[in-house]
Enzyme design. Structure first.
Site, PDB file in Angstrom:
ATOM      1  N   CYS A 256       0.842  -1.201   0.000  1.00  0.00           N
ATOM      2  CA  CYS A 256       0.000   0.000   0.000  1.00  0.00           C
ATOM      3  C   CYS A 256       0.875   1.247   0.000  1.00  0.00           C
ATOM      4  O   CYS A 256       2.079   1.176   0.200  1.00  0.00           O
ATOM      5  CB  CYS A 256      -0.877   0.005   1.244  1.00  0.00           C
ATOM      6  SG  CYS A 256      -1.845  -1.492   1.434  1.00  0.00           S
TER       7      CYS A 256
ATOM      8  N   ARG B 250       1.543   1.484  -6.059  1.00  0.00           N
ATOM      9  CA  ARG B 250       1.751   0.499  -4.984  1.00  0.00           C
ATOM     10  C   ARG B 250       0.472  -0.239  -4.656  1.00  0.00           C
ATOM     11  O   ARG B 250       0.490  -1.243  -3.949  1.00  0.00           O
ATOM     12  CB  ARG B 250       2.277   1.209  -3.737  1.00  0.00           C
ATOM     13  CG  ARG B 250       3.624   1.878  -3.905  1.00  0.00           C
ATOM     14  CD  ARG B 250       3.926   2.793  -2.741  1.00  0.00           C
ATOM     15  NE  ARG B 250       4.119   2.054  -1.523  1.00  0.00           N
ATOM     16  CZ  ARG B 250       5.308   1.665  -1.061  1.00  0.00           C
ATOM     17  NH1 ARG B 250       6.389   1.933  -1.761  1.00  0.00           N
ATOM     18  NH2 ARG B 250       5.408   1.000   0.060  1.00  0.00           N
TER      19      ARG B 250
ATOM     20  N   TRP C 296      -3.676  -1.864  -1.449  1.00  0.00           N
ATOM     21  CA  TRP C 296      -3.633  -3.131  -2.194  1.00  0.00           C
ATOM     22  C   TRP C 296      -4.137  -4.156  -1.196  1.00  0.00           C
ATOM     23  O   TRP C 296      -3.473  -4.467  -0.214  1.00  0.00           O
ATOM     24  CB  TRP C 296      -2.192  -3.436  -2.626  1.00  0.00           C
ATOM     25  CG  TRP C 296      -2.054  -4.651  -3.479  1.00  0.00           C
ATOM     26  CD1 TRP C 296      -2.743  -4.955  -4.619  1.00  0.00           C
ATOM     27  CD2 TRP C 296      -1.155  -5.749  -3.274  1.00  0.00           C
ATOM     28  NE1 TRP C 296      -2.331  -6.158  -5.131  1.00  0.00           N
ATOM     29  CE2 TRP C 296      -1.362  -6.665  -4.338  1.00  0.00           C
ATOM     30  CE3 TRP C 296      -0.199  -6.038  -2.323  1.00  0.00           C
ATOM     31  CZ2 TRP C 296      -0.634  -7.848  -4.457  1.00  0.00           C
ATOM     32  CZ3 TRP C 296       0.545  -7.212  -2.439  1.00  0.00           C
ATOM     33  CH2 TRP C 296       0.311  -8.108  -3.487  1.00  0.00           C
TER      34      TRP C 296
ATOM     35  N   ASN D  50       0.666  -0.262   6.134  1.00  0.00           N
ATOM     36  CA  ASN D  50       1.161  -1.038   4.997  1.00  0.00           C
ATOM     37  C   ASN D  50       1.756  -2.312   5.564  1.00  0.00           C
ATOM     38  O   ASN D  50       2.509  -2.280   6.526  1.00  0.00           O
ATOM     39  CB  ASN D  50       2.229  -0.243   4.228  1.00  0.00           C
ATOM     40  CG  ASN D  50       2.810  -1.059   3.088  1.00  0.00           C
ATOM     41  OD1 ASN D  50       2.145  -1.944   2.562  1.00  0.00           O
ATOM     42  ND2 ASN D  50       4.052  -0.786   2.729  1.00  0.00           N
ATOM     43  N   GLY D  51       1.387  -3.463   5.003  1.00  0.00           N
ATOM     44  CA  GLY D  51       1.974  -4.721   5.467  1.00  0.00           C
ATOM     45  C   GLY D  51       0.876  -5.703   5.876  1.00  0.00           C
ATOM     46  O   GLY D  51      -0.290  -5.528   5.539  1.00  0.00           O
TER      47      GLY D  51
ATOM     48  N   GLU E  65      11.471 -12.980 -19.750  1.00  0.00           N
ATOM     49  CA  GLU E  65      11.115 -11.599 -19.413  1.00  0.00           C
ATOM     50  C   GLU E  65      10.110 -11.043 -20.410  1.00  0.00           C
ATOM     51  O   GLU E  65       9.149 -10.370 -20.041  1.00  0.00           O
ATOM     52  CB  GLU E  65      12.379 -10.742 -19.358  1.00  0.00           C
ATOM     53  CG  GLU E  65      12.161  -9.246 -19.241  1.00  0.00           C
ATOM     54  CD  GLU E  65      11.358  -8.825 -18.009  1.00  0.00           C
ATOM     55  OE1 GLU E  65      11.131  -9.666 -17.119  1.00  0.00           O
ATOM     56  OE2 GLU E  65      10.939  -7.663 -17.965  1.00  0.00           O
TER      57      GLU E  65
ATOM     58  N   LYS F  30       6.411  -9.559 -19.356  1.00  0.00           N
ATOM     59  CA  LYS F  30       5.933  -8.211 -19.722  1.00  0.00           C
ATOM     60  C   LYS F  30       4.544  -8.304 -20.338  1.00  0.00           C
ATOM     61  O   LYS F  30       3.641  -7.550 -20.015  1.00  0.00           O
ATOM     62  CB  LYS F  30       6.912  -7.550 -20.688  1.00  0.00           C
ATOM     63  CG  LYS F  30       8.204  -7.112 -20.063  1.00  0.00           C
ATOM     64  CD  LYS F  30       8.107  -5.873 -19.205  1.00  0.00           C
ATOM     65  CE  LYS F  30       7.886  -6.020 -17.761  1.00  0.00           C
ATOM     66  NZ  LYS F  30       8.679  -6.808 -16.878  1.00  0.00           N
TER      67      LYS F  30
ATOM     68  N   GLU G  62       1.712  -9.573 -17.729  1.00  0.00           N
ATOM     69  CA  GLU G  62       1.345  -8.763 -16.558  1.00  0.00           C
ATOM     70  C   GLU G  62       0.645  -7.462 -16.924  1.00  0.00           C
ATOM     71  O   GLU G  62      -0.019  -6.864 -16.092  1.00  0.00           O
ATOM     72  CB  GLU G  62       2.554  -8.480 -15.680  1.00  0.00           C
ATOM     73  CG  GLU G  62       3.585  -7.561 -16.248  1.00  0.00           C
ATOM     74  CD  GLU G  62       4.687  -7.265 -15.227  1.00  0.00           C
ATOM     75  OE1 GLU G  62       4.400  -7.167 -14.025  1.00  0.00           O
ATOM     76  OE2 GLU G  62       5.839  -7.149 -15.650  1.00  0.00           O
TER      77      GLU G  62
ATOM     78  N   HIS H 108      10.354 -31.502 -26.269  1.00  0.00           N
ATOM     79  CA  HIS H 108      10.024 -32.377 -25.126  1.00  0.00           C
ATOM     80  C   HIS H 108       8.625 -32.093 -24.605  1.00  0.00           C
ATOM     81  O   HIS H 108       8.363 -32.269 -23.420  1.00  0.00           O
ATOM     82  CB  HIS H 108      11.073 -32.185 -24.025  1.00  0.00           C
ATOM     83  CG  HIS H 108      12.453 -32.510 -24.485  1.00  0.00           C
ATOM     84  ND1 HIS H 108      12.873 -33.796 -24.767  1.00  0.00           N
ATOM     85  CD2 HIS H 108      13.502 -31.705 -24.784  1.00  0.00           C
ATOM     86  CE1 HIS H 108      14.130 -33.776 -25.180  1.00  0.00           C
ATOM     87  NE2 HIS H 108      14.540 -32.513 -25.202  1.00  0.00           N
TER      88      HIS H 108
ATOM     89  N   LYS I 246       3.627  -2.510  -7.295  1.00  0.00           N
ATOM     90  CA  LYS I 246       4.981  -2.281  -7.798  1.00  0.00           C
ATOM     91  C   LYS I 246       6.025  -3.031  -6.980  1.00  0.00           C
ATOM     92  O   LYS I 246       6.988  -3.529  -7.527  1.00  0.00           O
ATOM     93  CB  LYS I 246       5.298  -0.791  -7.767  1.00  0.00           C
ATOM     94  CG  LYS I 246       6.679  -0.426  -8.295  1.00  0.00           C
ATOM     95  CD  LYS I 246       6.885  -0.872  -9.725  1.00  0.00           C
ATOM     96  CE  LYS I 246       8.276  -0.603 -10.236  1.00  0.00           C
ATOM     97  NZ  LYS I 246       8.519  -1.266 -11.536  1.00  0.00           N
TER      98      LYS I 246
END
Ligand code: AGP
Length: 615
Positions: A2, A27, A75, A101-102, A488, A492, A495, A511, A610
């Site tokens: 957050c 965030r 969040w 936050n947490g 990567e 990108k 997400e 395989h 983030k």
């Protein structure tokens, strides 16, 4: 994770807090809220589910004025995104409010204890236990600082809190408990700021203090005091002057932060190299990470730990550092490493790669190294962050604030930083001659220009994205040093566009995964003129033979690939060891434009934040 903002001073707190929250919305953006002391001494709380803009609208119609206040953008971890679960949370009589936050890992037992005392909870969050604990100690006669400290001693897990109360209407109290994202104090003229991250307050002051783990601060308009949570011992903090300019934390003429940060990479790569290479001698100077020749020769292994994009950067670094320094490198996810009871020897070094410097799983790996007395280094972007402060040595990415949730410029900067580390260790370990050092230095000097050339083709990627954005599945194939590039590139895309995309080692296709290939599965194949070119070419042919749509990332001038692939993205001839830096740029742009074509929320993708400062 957050975002938290606090203000106490002579100005109207409301617009300062809301603007600060705008810089922190990356965030978390499930809900937002603000609490401000009104002139009449009451606390006014306004909260809104959804993005900050909705809270802004609410306040436009129902303004709040006052010179002290706190704000929060959420969040959600405990309690669904809703108005009742939004912060700030209030004590039963509304005299005290808190933002947090947490995750309070023991909140259920605290909640039951408080309910047994007659407390009625108004939300489903873990956060609400904080304000009722503070109220309990205020009612026992403690001042706001001591009441907050005693409340904090109950809290398990990694948390950051800010408390405000009518008991002391000119004061804010904040505490940092564990690695739950930073708490920055901004020192202004007759005003003070609190924020989870630098960009929220950078336009008001460059002078900042970063609370260490289990420290707390009491702030008024005229200043601050800092003490330890556990023993209330006074602390004399270091005051940092932040070199970033406020503009760098703004979007400018770009449509999204991610777009801006992709296009900044020519400059940010210059910045991360600057001052670290003598281009005449090839000498490397890492400023905050130095070891003796003897120590370097005594190293037997580097253990790189990171998460997400930073983990993929570490996979590239394995190729680079093993080649340059002849030092074995193991790369591990932070979230896995921390629960493995890792085997570490004194001859090891642990390297954490983290843009935010606050990723809890990566920090846990650093703590595991410290517990075993193993040297720990970090490659980190956020100034003053935990991973920068607890490391025995660090390389700052110098990429400037990265606001877009999808990491771009930090990825390329951290690869170059690992190249610098590889050159430094290679020299110290007697693995590189001066002539070789000079050659690599010359290659690095060309890198920003090579990246700039790829960025000039942005219109081609926008056009290609217009042909591809409707597909719901993608495969990204790479091999050797560009296998991590495939991983990567896939991350990108997934997400920010919510398309399912998978990065895979090209040699593994036979395989199993080749069964996936058909006309509905575009395949992005990294097919540079390098040591695995022929192998990659046959992969392209195999995918085409099964009706797949192939988008090849190829080396300028390669006409053969154009006969095989459906679409070709050309990049300039690039020294192999630096090719992941240049090759990822088209993949960043392709993901960006596909997301824009799909109308996705590029800078604030759903469910993401983030920096993941909670497990
Ligand atoms: C990258 O695009 C993602 N947003 C995510 O994987 C990120 O790289 C990861 O959370 C690690 O963050 P850090 O570098 O700040 O530790």
């Amino acid at each position: 994770m957050c975002g938290i903002v606090g203000y106490v001073g002579w100005r109207n707190a409301t617009p300062l807090i809301l603007t600060g929250l705008q810089h922190l919305e990356y965030r978390g953006y499930d809900s937002a809220g603000i609490a401000v002391f009104k002139q009449n001494g009451d606390i006014k709380v306004s909260r809104e589910v959804g993005k900050l803009a909705r809270l802004q609208e609410k306040i436009n119609t129902d303004p709040i004025e006052g010179t002290i206040g706190i704000g929060h953008t959420r969040w959600a971890t405990h309690g669904v995104p809703s108005e009742r679960n939004s912060h700030p949370h209030s004590s039963m009589d509304g005299s005290t409010v808190v933002v947090h936050n947490g995750i309070i890992e023991n909140f259920l037992e605290i909640r039951e204890e408080l309910q047994a005392e007659g407390i009625e909870f108004a939300s489903d969050t873990d956060t609400e236990v904080v304000v009722h604990l503070v109220e309990r100690y205020l009612a026992s006669g403690y001042n706001l600082t001591e009441a907050t400290r005693r409340a904090a001693l109950h809290l398990g897990g990694a948390n950051a809190i800010v408390v405000m109360s009518t008991h002391e209407p000119d004061t804010l109290v904040t505490a940092r408990l564990g690695n739950a994202g930073g708490v920055a104090l901004g020192l202004g003229k007759d005003e003070m700021f609190i924020a989870s991250d630098i960009p929220a307050i950078l336009s008001h002051t460059r002078d900042m203090i970063f609370l260490e783990n289990r420290q707390m601060a009491t702030i008024t308009a005229n200043g601050f005091t800092i003490q330890t949570v556990d023993d209330a011992l006074s602390v004399a903090p270091e005051i940092h002057s932040i070199p970033w300019d406020p503009v760098s934390a703004a979007k400018g003429e770009y449509r999204h932060f991610m777009q801006k940060e992709i296009f900044e990479q020519g400059r940010t790569l210059t910045d991360t190299i600057r001052g670290r290479i003598d281009f005449q001698t090839g000498e490397i100077a890492l400023q905050n990470l130095e070891i003796t020749e003897e120590e370097a020769k005594g190293l037997r292994r580097l253990v790189t730990v990171a998460c997400g994009t930073s983990y993929y950067s570490g996979l590239v670094g394995k190729f680079v550092i093993e080649k340059l320094a002849r030092l074995p490198v193991e790369v591990d996810y932070g979230s896995e490493y921390r629960y493995r009871d890792p085997i570490l020897e004194k001859s090891d070094a642990v390297l954490a790669i983290t843009q935010s410097g606050e990723t809890v799983d990566t920090l846990a790996a650093m703590e595991a190294a410290q517990e075993r007395g193993i040297r720990r280094w970090s490659i980190v972007n956020a100034i003053g962050s935990q991973a920068m402060r607890i490391a025995d040595g660090y390389i700052a990415m110098h990429a400037g604030p990265e606001i877009g949730v999808a990491s771009t410029k930090a990825y390329t900067a951290s690869i170059v930083d690992q190249t610098l580390l590889g050159l430094y260790l290679g020299k110290q370990r007697g693995q590189l001659s001066d002539a070789e050092l000079r050659r690599y230095a010359a290659d690095l000097a060309r890198l920003p220009d090579l990246v700039g050339k790829v960025l000039e083709d942005d219109h081609l990627y926008e056009e290609l994205a217009g042909k591809l954005y409707r597909y719901e599945n993608f495969l990204y194939l790479g091999r050797g040093i560009n296998y991590p590039t495939a991983l990567e590139g896939a991350l990108k895309l997934k997400e920010i566009s919510y398309i399912h995309a998978e990065g895979y080692p090209a040699g593994e296709m036979k395989h199993g995964p080749i069964a996936l290939i058909d006309e509905n599965m575009p395949v992005v194949a990294i097919t540079l003129k390098d040591y695995v070119y022929d192998k990659m070419l046959s992969q392209v042919e195999q995918a085409k033979a099964r009706g797949g749509i192939v988008i090849a990332v190829a080396t300028q001038g390669d006409t053969l690939i154009a006969e095989k692939a459906d679409h070709v993205i050309y990049i300039p001839e690039t020294p192999e060891i630096l090719s992941p830096v240049v090759t990822v740029i088209p993949l960043q742009l392709l993901a960006y434009h596909i997301a824009v074509w799909r109308g996705a929320d590029v800078d604030q993708p759903r469910n993401l934040a983030k920096s993941v400062t909670v497990e």
